[in-house]
Design a protein around this motif. Sequence first.
Motif, short mmCIF file in Angstrom:
data_model
loop_
_atom_site.label_atom_id
_atom_site.label_comp_id
_atom_site.label_asym_id
_atom_site.label_seq_id
_atom_site.Cartn_x
_atom_site.Cartn_y
_atom_site.Cartn_z
N GLU B 7 0.83 -1.22 0.00
CA GLU B 7 0.08 -0.07 -0.09
C GLU B 7 0.80 1.10 0.00
O GLU B 7 0.61 2.27 -0.93
CB GLU B 7 -0.83 0.02 1.04
N ARG B 11 1.50 4.15 -2.63
CA ARG B 11 0.90 5.29 -2.50
C ARG B 11 -0.61 5.56 -2.40
O ARG B 11 -0.93 6.48 -2.85
CB ARG B 11 1.71 6.39 -3.10
N GLU B 12 -1.19 4.53 -2.19
CA GLU B 12 -2.91 4.77 -2.35
C GLU B 12 -3.46 4.29 -1.05
O GLU B 12 -2.92 3.41 -0.51
CB GLU B 12 -3.03 3.97 -3.51
N ILE B 13 -4.51 4.75 -0.84
CA ILE B 13 -5.46 4.59 0.05
C ILE B 13 -6.63 4.04 -0.71
O ILE B 13 -7.36 4.92 -1.44
CB ILE B 13 -5.75 5.74 1.15
N THR B 15 -10.85 2.87 0.12
CA THR B 15 -11.87 2.76 1.32
C THR B 15 -13.27 2.48 0.56
O THR B 15 -13.35 3.30 -0.55
CB THR B 15 -12.10 3.84 2.24
N PRO B 95 -0.35 18.09 0.38
CA PRO B 95 0.20 17.14 -0.73
C PRO B 95 -0.73 16.93 -2.02
O PRO B 95 -1.87 16.57 -1.73
CB PRO B 95 0.28 15.69 0.25
N PHE B 114 -13.58 4.89 -2.41
CA PHE B 114 -12.70 6.05 -2.57
C PHE B 114 -11.26 6.02 -2.63
O PHE B 114 -10.61 5.03 -1.95
CB PHE B 114 -13.11 6.64 -1.29
N GLN B 116 -7.42 7.26 -3.19
CA GLN B 116 -6.68 8.48 -2.97
C GLN B 116 -4.96 7.97 -3.07
O GLN B 116 -4.36 7.18 -2.64
CB GLN B 116 -6.68 8.85 -1.67
N PHE B 118 -1.26 9.28 -3.99
CA PHE B 118 -0.33 10.38 -3.73
C PHE B 118 0.85 10.35 -4.59
O PHE B 118 1.33 9.26 -5.16
CB PHE B 118 0.21 10.07 -2.29
#
Lengths: 116, 152
Positions: B7, B11-13, B15, B95, B114, B116, B118
């Motif tokens: 993860e 660099r990703e979240i 949910t 960021p 969702f 996200q 980075f």
Amino acid sequence: MQNLDGTLSALAHPVRRGVLARLQHGEAPVNELARSLRISGPALTRHLHVLERAGLITRSRSAQRRPCRLCVKPLVEMDAWMESYRRFWLESADRLEEHLKTMKAKKREEVKKHGK
Amino acid sequence: MANEYEEIVRREIVTTRVFDAPRALVFESWTDPEQLKVWWGPHGFTNTFHHFDMKPGGTWRYTMHGPDGTNYENEMKFVEIIEPARIVIDHVTPPRFQLTVLFEELGEQTKITFRQLFETSAVREQIQSRAMRGNEENLERLANHVAKKQVV
């Protein structure tokens, strides 16, 4: 916290991630790591230096085998940073849930009014 | 632990959450600024929208007001809006990251995913900045909080 920049750089290589993955199961001597990752000793040593500088592993100075050991603190710190963003979404989702309840009730009211 | 590394490297979240409302209503709560400002952000935060132009290339500038009175200025740029299935937004202020929001119909319910993502350089910048501090002491609180949440 200043270590985190180093943590990210250190993680940005498949061999180094391989080392960390292997060390999750317990400490290991360098020659065993080299064997399981199919990499030459000198190449592995360079990667181990990067991991060591980032505080992700420690290497025993005294024992002849010089086993490598995983240190989780930098990963916990990085996870805390990611967590603040997860929290943003989780809490926004909670609030959206509440908002949608309100909106649904409003729509029901409108339907009732028009029905009359 | 392996997932954690992956993860971080990606660099990703990601949910997901299922909402008990039809998709059109959920989508509307994202595209109508009057609704969006009601729920956007963590508990206790309020928003002032300065500019909201929801079309590809359009900007969204807003101030988030924290419960302690701190203001957070934000600028977003809309990349893609596909009603009622998908919204992609770039977070322009550091960021830097890209949000992708997917809306999936599950009968009378709606599943939102969702994502996200980075930018690596952005992550580094952020990590060196003051925003990092305090997270460590919050870790336990956050962990407790997240443990209590049921993420579907």
